[in-house]
Design an enzyme around this catalytic site. Sequence first.
Site, PDB file in Angstrom:
ATOM      1  N   GLU A  78      12.992 -74.653  68.885  1.00  0.00           N
ATOM      2  CA  GLU A  78      13.991 -74.709  67.816  1.00  0.00           C
ATOM      3  C   GLU A  78      14.638 -76.080  67.691  1.00  0.00           C
ATOM      4  O   GLU A  78      14.909 -76.550  66.588  1.00  0.00           O
ATOM      5  CB  GLU A  78      15.055 -73.635  68.027  1.00  0.00           C
ATOM      6  CG  GLU A  78      14.537 -72.200  67.856  1.00  0.00           C
ATOM      7  CD  GLU A  78      13.691 -71.710  69.007  1.00  0.00           C
ATOM      8  OE1 GLU A  78      13.709 -72.343  70.084  1.00  0.00           O
ATOM      9  OE2 GLU A  78      12.988 -70.687  68.844  1.00  0.00           O
ATOM     10  N   HIS A 149      18.868 -59.798  69.056  1.00  0.00           N
ATOM     11  CA  HIS A 149      18.295 -59.667  67.714  1.00  0.00           C
ATOM     12  C   HIS A 149      19.344 -59.075  66.776  1.00  0.00           C
ATOM     13  O   HIS A 149      19.024 -58.327  65.859  1.00  0.00           O
ATOM     14  CB  HIS A 149      17.048 -58.785  67.716  1.00  0.00           C
ATOM     15  CG  HIS A 149      15.903 -59.361  68.498  1.00  0.00           C
ATOM     16  ND1 HIS A 149      15.788 -59.218  69.858  1.00  0.00           N
ATOM     17  CD2 HIS A 149      14.841 -60.107  68.109  1.00  0.00           C
ATOM     18  CE1 HIS A 149      14.686 -59.846  70.279  1.00  0.00           C
ATOM     19  NE2 HIS A 149      14.101 -60.383  69.232  1.00  0.00           N
TER      20      HIS A 149
HETATM   21  C1  LIG Z   1      14.229 -69.238  71.842  1.00  0.00           C
HETATM   22  C2  LIG Z   1      13.356 -68.201  71.244  1.00  0.00           C
HETATM   23  N1  LIG Z   1      12.684 -68.481  70.109  1.00  0.00           N
HETATM   24  C3  LIG Z   1      11.918 -67.543  69.530  1.00  0.00           C
HETATM   25  C4  LIG Z   1      11.790 -66.299  70.074  1.00  0.00           C
HETATM   26  C5  LIG Z   1      10.954 -65.218  69.399  1.00  0.00           C
HETATM   27  N2  LIG Z   1       9.729 -64.941  70.191  1.00  0.00           N
HETATM   28  C6  LIG Z   1       9.708 -63.920  71.063  1.00  0.00           C
HETATM   29  S1  LIG Z   1       8.264 -63.868  71.888  1.00  0.00           S
HETATM   30  C7  LIG Z   1       7.653 -65.206  71.086  1.00  0.00           C
HETATM   31  C8  LIG Z   1       6.302 -65.739  71.438  1.00  0.00           C
HETATM   32  C9  LIG Z   1       6.189 -66.151  72.868  1.00  0.00           C
HETATM   33  O1  LIG Z   1       4.887 -66.518  73.189  1.00  0.00           O
HETATM   34  P1  LIG Z   1       4.443 -66.848  74.668  1.00  0.00           P
HETATM   35  O2  LIG Z   1       5.493 -67.629  75.351  1.00  0.00           O
HETATM   36  O3  LIG Z   1       3.092 -67.446  74.602  1.00  0.00           O
HETATM   37  O4  LIG Z   1       4.392 -65.437  75.415  1.00  0.00           O
HETATM   38  P2  LIG Z   1       3.439 -64.192  75.110  1.00  0.00           P
HETATM   39  O5  LIG Z   1       4.128 -63.337  74.104  1.00  0.00           O
HETATM   40  O6  LIG Z   1       2.150 -64.719  74.613  1.00  0.00           O
HETATM   41  O7  LIG Z   1       3.301 -63.463  76.391  1.00  0.00           O
HETATM   42  C10 LIG Z   1       8.581 -65.664  70.140  1.00  0.00           C
HETATM   43  C11 LIG Z   1       8.350 -66.796  69.232  1.00  0.00           C
HETATM   44  C12 LIG Z   1      12.520 -66.049  71.255  1.00  0.00           C
HETATM   45  N3  LIG Z   1      12.474 -64.851  71.863  1.00  0.00           N
HETATM   46  N4  LIG Z   1      13.282 -67.004  71.812  1.00  0.00           N
END
Ligand SMILES: Cc1ncc(C[n+]2csc(CCOP(=O)(O)OP(=O)(O)O)c2C)c(N)n1
Lengths: 345, 458
Positions: A78, A149
């Site tokens: 972000e 959320h």
């Molecule tokens: C600071 C923040 N930005 C955005 C999100 C929304 N979000 C939740 S999970 C995710 C993807 C995470 O991907 P990764 O770290 O590769 O983990 P995976 O789900 O693949 O296990 C996002 C963008 C969040 N939870 N926190």
Amino acid sequence: MATLRFNPLRIARPQRLLVSHSSSRPYTINSALRHALSTDDSVLLFGEDIAFGGVFRCSANLATDFGGDRVFNTPLCEQGIVGFAIGAAMSGFRPVAEIQFADYVYPAFDQLINEAAKARFRAGATNLHAGGLVVRMPAGAVGHGALYHSQSPEALFTHVPGLRVVIPRSPAQAKGLLLASIASNDPVLFLEPKILYRAAREHVPVEPYALPLSKAEVLRTGSDVTIVSYGTPLYACVDAARAAERDFGVGVEVIDLRTIYPWDRACVLDSVRKTGRAVVVHEAPVNAGVGAEVAATIQQEAFLNLEAPVQRVAGWSTHVGLVFEKFMMPDVVRIYDAIRKVTEY
Amino acid sequence: MSLRRSVRPLLRQCSLYHMPQTFPERIRLVLPAIQARAQSMPQKPGSDRVHFPGAVNSKFTTVMAFARPGDMPAMPTYRVMDQDGELVDKSRAQPDISDEEVLKIYKDMIVVSVMDPIMYQAQRQGRLSFYMVSAGEEGIAVGSASALDPADVVFAQYREAGVFQYRGFGLDGFMNQLFANRLDEGRGRNMPVHYGSAKLNIHTISSPLATQLPQAAGAAYALKLAHKLDPETNKERVVCCYFGEGAASEGDFHAALNVAATRSCPVIFFCRNNGFAISTPTLEQYRGDGIASRGVGYGIDTIRVDGNDVFAVREATAKARELALQGENRPVLVEAMSYRVAHHSTSDDSSKYREVREVESWKRRDNPIVRLRKWMEARGLWNEELEREEQTRVKKAVLEAFGRAEREKLPALRLMFEDVYEEVTEEQEQQIAALKDVLERYPAEYDVDGYERGKDGL
Ligand SMILES: Cc1ncc(C[n+]2csc(CCOP(=O)(O)OP(=O)(O)O)c2C)c(N)n1
Ligand SMILES: [Mg+2]
């Protein structure tokens, strides 16, 4: 005590506020973005998961239609998204950056508060400001978002001169306010209540239009009580106003601030000078919230017109716990009760 | 002097600017540190290399060549067994592990893989608000947990149910959290899958991504210091911190690795690289050689492992733990590769951004559970009948715990206000009274029966 005929635990349906009930799809954010992208080459759209349409489908098909140069996924960061957007804005583009949830905007706090908000002031006559920047983010509660959320962080930004903070209440409002925000030469934080994405139908004109920033709207007029609110709780405000009118014959005026800062003080003060009673309603915690600013302004500017202390109906001073959410948010009952309080004072 | 005082009296009074020592005194205090650093890297005349602090031991060259990532080989991926559960390197010894431990690892993966589809479906039916599965990544969580000491501290992201399972969270633990009932240690406040357990040394999962990484560095530093101060009471421990390859794009990731390296923190940064962050493929997430290559940049010992190979994960974690505790301690980065075969969460439909065909082919190709099962079968540790029995037993146990948790009351309403501060504030007490007043005056409008002690629970 009259029993109310509504269930405060359900989220009021947006169409209740509307005149026309045509069946256009809810994705007016999408249509506003589409219009902005097609009329101005300097408009860019990016953020996490934007390319496939975004987790709320706001950018559906836009990457395909406008190309990956202008509509693209960013890495998951972000502070990077907002800093990148500020750089593009300072270079003459109109970036629309998406933060996936308002709850995740905080890594970008420094960029927003120390950079976007202060760029124009700092740069002075060089005129290298961050105007043209719009940061969109879904905000507010929907019933099961828990701590991360559900947040409504607007007061953290209304405390910062230099940022415009806009919160539309409905799809039709969102379209006009988003286009005005993109056209604005000041950085705008555009908080989209998630209820927007669920609103089944509302008449949203197909053609583009802008609604003025920093202008409130009087949603219904009344002579005895003024309710000031914005975003999701407005639906509960209107329901409560109707019930109060029916049950104790008071006329309740409901004002949608639409832009939370810099806000339309004249509209609110004119109304309170007429009614003599005010209730401010928002989801965010009551402590140091927008309600505090509105109430303080009212008591300072319209003290002699007041018949009762200004009431604040807002989130309690706690976090949003999953199973407690429905008791956390201002609902029809609490607003109705506040109207009664100021009337019976 | 007197002029200065008259010009800037306010500044001089301000305690912020008040220096406890005179200037030369301060210099004398910090000087030894500066000298020590400089002495360790003297820039000798005629030397063939840089001796400045900042790039130690860099040779001078007359060839102007940029380091180009494309010219460097990708970091290899450590494997012990292949897709058929056979040793890749026939010359090495079989994994050093007891039958009992293998069975525990296998059964723990089974529990996660049985619980996941049941809870996913339950969410679809509206019985819980959200769920995330670990499909394909059970081996990463269980395999790494099996190499840690139970006292090691864990920070997780959310796809590590296997770590909780291995440490003994129990089906009731999972279910009480998922249904956010009164027995949930998170007091019904968190979204499903945000487990936590002080007893198991696992911090409660927090949705904001990557925030746990610098915290893990700090926690590891605290463990190290506690051990140093009192080795009798505080045995050596490491922190293991899990995160996705998407989360690794956050600033906190970089902050964490850098501070952990400079402060020599005994922390294992454990990246699950599953190819996706919701819809975003790794190609749009980074351009370097995965996450592993970054560890090297921070001066951190790093390894990449095959996440579908429980033994590789286990061995790499065990070694990482050993390295982390060696000498002055240090951080280690592990990157485990395993394709995310499921949707991101119950809020996601991955067919919108990737071919279902592609997913199916990954599913067929490899799976940590199937691999281990083949290895066990070859050793006579497992067979079709045991598999059937185990599947039935676990499914029954999951459904029983499900039923128990779903029937439980929700936590008392007062918990909505507690734990914001150590003590409920005076303002909050007033708000509690205001809420109670509303509930009492409008009883027909609120349903509080599901909560422990109803409105009296406030
Ligand atoms: C600071 C923040 N930005 C955005 C999100 C929304 N979000 C939740 S999970 C995710 C993807 C995470 O991907 P990764 O770290 O590769 O983990 P995976 O789900 O693949 O296990 C996002 C963008 C969040 N939870 N926190
Ligand atoms: Mg991932």
